[in-house]
Motif scaffolding. Sequence first.
Motif, PDB file in Angstrom:
ATOM      1  N   LEU A 229      48.870  -9.630 -50.435  1.00 51.30           N
ATOM      2  CA  LEU A 229      48.413 -11.007 -50.023  1.00 51.30           C
ATOM      3  C   LEU A 229      48.523 -11.818 -51.249  1.00 51.30           C
ATOM      4  CD1 LEU A 229      46.562 -12.802 -47.853  1.00 51.30           C
ATOM      5  CD2 LEU A 229      44.516 -11.978 -49.425  1.00 51.30           C
ATOM      6  N   VAL A 230      49.526 -13.053 -50.531  1.00 54.58           N
ATOM      7  CA  VAL A 230      49.637 -14.188 -51.627  1.00 54.58           C
ATOM      8  C   VAL A 230      48.669 -15.358 -51.192  1.00 54.58           C
ATOM      9  CG1 VAL A 230      51.289 -15.604 -52.555  1.00 54.58           C
ATOM     10  CG2 VAL A 230      52.092 -13.214 -51.956  1.00 54.58           C
TER      11      VAL A 230
ATOM     12  N   SER B 165      58.993 -12.422 -46.988  1.00 56.03           N
ATOM     13  CA  SER B 165      59.247 -11.493 -46.173  1.00 56.03           C
ATOM     14  C   SER B 165      58.525  -9.927 -46.391  1.00 56.03           C
ATOM     15  CB  SER B 165      60.767 -11.264 -46.172  1.00 56.03           C
ATOM     16  OG  SER B 165      61.159 -10.654 -47.628  1.00 56.03           O
ATOM     17  N   ASP B 166      58.194  -9.887 -47.392  1.00 56.87           N
ATOM     18  CA  ASP B 166      57.170  -8.646 -47.601  1.00 56.87           C
ATOM     19  C   ASP B 166      55.835  -8.975 -47.939  1.00 56.87           C
ATOM     20  OD1 ASP B 166      57.504  -9.903 -50.221  1.00 56.87           O
ATOM     21  OD2 ASP B 166      58.177  -8.137 -51.261  1.00 56.87           O
ATOM     22  N   SER B 167      55.271 -10.151 -47.847  1.00 55.57           N
ATOM     23  CA  SER B 167      54.185 -10.416 -47.876  1.00 55.57           C
ATOM     24  C   SER B 167      53.182 -11.172 -46.663  1.00 55.57           C
ATOM     25  CB  SER B 167      53.832 -11.184 -49.138  1.00 55.57           C
ATOM     26  OG  SER B 167      54.338 -10.654 -50.247  1.00 55.57           O
ATOM     27  N   VAL B 168      52.025 -11.058 -46.785  1.00 56.70           N
ATOM     28  CA  VAL B 168      51.218 -12.132 -45.952  1.00 56.70           C
ATOM     29  C   VAL B 168      51.051 -13.185 -47.145  1.00 56.70           C
ATOM     30  CG1 VAL B 168      48.947 -12.554 -44.671  1.00 56.70           C
ATOM     31  CG2 VAL B 168      50.210 -10.152 -44.446  1.00 56.70           C
ATOM     32  N   ILE B 169      51.406 -14.578 -46.683  1.00 56.12           N
ATOM     33  CA  ILE B 169      51.142 -15.664 -47.306  1.00 56.12           C
ATOM     34  C   ILE B 169      50.078 -16.403 -46.782  1.00 56.12           C
ATOM     35  CG2 ILE B 169      51.975 -17.725 -48.539  1.00 56.12           C
ATOM     36  CD1 ILE B 169      54.666 -16.205 -48.980  1.00 56.12           C
ATOM     37  N   VAL B 170      49.100 -16.791 -47.520  1.00 51.24           N
ATOM     38  CA  VAL B 170      48.021 -17.701 -46.950  1.00 51.24           C
ATOM     39  C   VAL B 170      47.994 -19.014 -47.956  1.00 51.24           C
ATOM     40  CG1 VAL B 170      45.623 -17.914 -46.632  1.00 51.24           C
ATOM     41  CG2 VAL B 170      46.671 -15.831 -46.145  1.00 51.24           C
ATOM     42  N   VAL B 171      48.264 -20.143 -47.092  1.00 47.00           N
ATOM     43  CA  VAL B 171      48.155 -21.301 -48.017  1.00 47.00           C
ATOM     44  C   VAL B 171      47.061 -22.019 -47.623  1.00 47.00           C
ATOM     45  CG1 VAL B 171      49.454 -23.249 -48.963  1.00 47.00           C
ATOM     46  CG2 VAL B 171      50.591 -21.158 -48.110  1.00 47.00           C
ATOM     47  N   GLU B 172      46.112 -22.538 -48.682  1.00 41.27           N
ATOM     48  CA  GLU B 172      45.073 -23.410 -48.178  1.00 41.27           C
ATOM     49  C   GLU B 172      45.687 -24.836 -48.697  1.00 41.27           C
ATOM     50  OE1 GLU B 172      41.221 -22.570 -50.088  1.00 41.27           O
ATOM     51  OE2 GLU B 172      41.349 -20.431 -50.150  1.00 41.27           O
ATOM     52  N   TRP B 173      45.285 -25.867 -47.686  1.00 44.81           N
ATOM     53  CA  TRP B 173      45.693 -27.110 -47.867  1.00 44.81           C
ATOM     54  C   TRP B 173      47.203 -27.166 -47.953  1.00 44.81           C
ATOM     55  CZ3 TRP B 173      41.474 -30.375 -48.021  1.00 44.81           C
ATOM     56  CH2 TRP B 173      40.595 -29.883 -48.321  1.00 44.81           C
ATOM     57  N   GLY B 174      47.830 -26.339 -46.894  1.00 39.32           N
ATOM     58  CA  GLY B 174      49.240 -26.388 -46.881  1.00 39.32           C
ATOM     59  C   GLY B 174      49.894 -27.048 -46.091  1.00 39.32           C
ATOM     60  N   GLU B 175      49.182 -27.951 -45.063  1.00 34.06           N
ATOM     61  CA  GLU B 175      50.069 -28.787 -43.905  1.00 34.06           C
ATOM     62  C   GLU B 175      50.508 -29.725 -44.666  1.00 34.06           C
ATOM     63  OE1 GLU B 175      48.725 -31.118 -39.906  1.00 34.06           O
ATOM     64  OE2 GLU B 175      47.369 -29.669 -40.958  1.00 34.06           O
TER      65      GLU B 175
ATOM     66  N   PHE C  89      42.565 -23.280 -59.618  1.00 33.52           N
ATOM     67  CA  PHE C  89      43.078 -23.550 -60.982  1.00 33.52           C
ATOM     68  C   PHE C  89      44.208 -22.724 -61.301  1.00 33.52           C
ATOM     69  CE2 PHE C  89      38.815 -24.594 -60.832  1.00 33.52           C
ATOM     70  CZ  PHE C  89      38.735 -26.262 -61.035  1.00 33.52           C
ATOM     71  N   VAL C  90      44.744 -21.675 -60.643  1.00 34.73           N
ATOM     72  CA  VAL C  90      46.033 -21.161 -60.769  1.00 34.73           C
ATOM     73  C   VAL C  90      46.894 -21.009 -59.683  1.00 34.73           C
ATOM     74  CG1 VAL C  90      44.816 -19.110 -62.225  1.00 34.73           C
ATOM     75  CG2 VAL C  90      45.001 -18.995 -59.782  1.00 34.73           C
ATOM     76  N   ILE C  91      46.795 -22.035 -58.768  1.00 38.42           N
ATOM     77  CA  ILE C  91      47.534 -22.472 -57.714  1.00 38.42           C
ATOM     78  C   ILE C  91      47.715 -20.975 -56.870  1.00 38.42           C
ATOM     79  CG2 ILE C  91      49.735 -23.323 -56.932  1.00 38.42           C
ATOM     80  CD1 ILE C  91      47.823 -25.226 -58.461  1.00 38.42           C
ATOM     81  N   ALA C  92      47.872 -19.914 -57.388  1.00 41.83           N
ATOM     82  CA  ALA C  92      48.635 -18.631 -56.587  1.00 41.83           C
ATOM     83  C   ALA C  92      47.858 -17.421 -57.263  1.00 41.83           C
ATOM     84  CB  ALA C  92      49.893 -18.550 -56.124  1.00 41.83           C
ATOM     85  N   ARG C  93      47.755 -16.394 -56.402  1.00 42.86           N
ATOM     86  CA  ARG C  93      47.106 -15.162 -56.870  1.00 42.86           C
ATOM     87  C   ARG C  93      47.881 -14.292 -55.834  1.00 42.86           C
ATOM     88  NH1 ARG C  93      41.727 -17.167 -58.010  1.00 42.86           N
ATOM     89  NH2 ARG C  93      41.539 -17.189 -59.918  1.00 42.86           N
ATOM     90  N   VAL C  94      48.376 -13.093 -56.390  1.00 41.70           N
ATOM     91  CA  VAL C  94      48.897 -12.063 -55.601  1.00 41.70           C
ATOM     92  C   VAL C  94      48.065 -10.877 -55.631  1.00 41.70           C
ATOM     93  CG1 VAL C  94      51.194 -10.141 -55.482  1.00 41.70           C
ATOM     94  CG2 VAL C  94      51.321 -12.764 -56.115  1.00 41.70           C
ATOM     95  N   HIS C  95      47.806 -10.231 -54.453  1.00 37.86           N
ATOM     96  CA  HIS C  95      46.860  -9.174 -54.304  1.00 37.86           C
ATOM     97  C   HIS C  95      47.514  -7.951 -53.660  1.00 37.86           C
ATOM     98  CE1 HIS C  95      43.120 -11.507 -55.090  1.00 37.86           C
ATOM     99  NE2 HIS C  95      43.722 -12.372 -54.511  1.00 37.86           N
TER     100      HIS C  95
END
Length: 181
Positions: A98-99, A123-133, A83-89
């Motif tokens: 972690l994004v 460039s400075d994060s690990v980005i994990v995208v669910e349903w990203g294809e 519901f927030v689309i993205a969170r940065v940890h």
Amino acid sequence: MEAPAAPHNPAEPAAARAGTDAGVNITVTSPDQMRELGLRLAELLRAGDLVMLNGELGAGKTTLTRGLGEGLGVRGAVTSPTFVIARVHPSLADGPPLVHVDAYRLGGGLDEMEDLDLDVSLSDSVIVVEWGEGKVEELTDDRLHVVIHRAVGDTTDEVRHVTLTGLGARWASADLNLLTA
């Protein structure tokens, strides 16, 4: 965990089906094992990595990401960002943040994701995208596709078949077989 022979799956990235990039198949039999897989995968990840997670609802994408967050040593509980689309940890150690993105509610293409500034964070994060294809491939040629298959319908089966396929130069030398240990 055991590494089964994977059947052909149309949801798998085309490069994996064509055999142009090495992939690994892992059978996971519980949510704890999915989290542990995330812990092991975190050891391979570094700033600049894009991980695309695909699988049915309830397949274990967020559970895997929870393990990634734990392995990366980030702050905050990793929960579904639906519901927030993205969170940065942010990192609690000296590692990358972690994004965690849930692109389920977004349409196709990178255009709708522009407001998230993923290209800036990459460039400075690990980005994990669910349903990203079909939505974030334009960010980089180097990415890790993770497809989680589970039984669908009325079932209590916890078995998941996870296919990890590294694409691009970044993943050409990565030994994804280390994840099967």
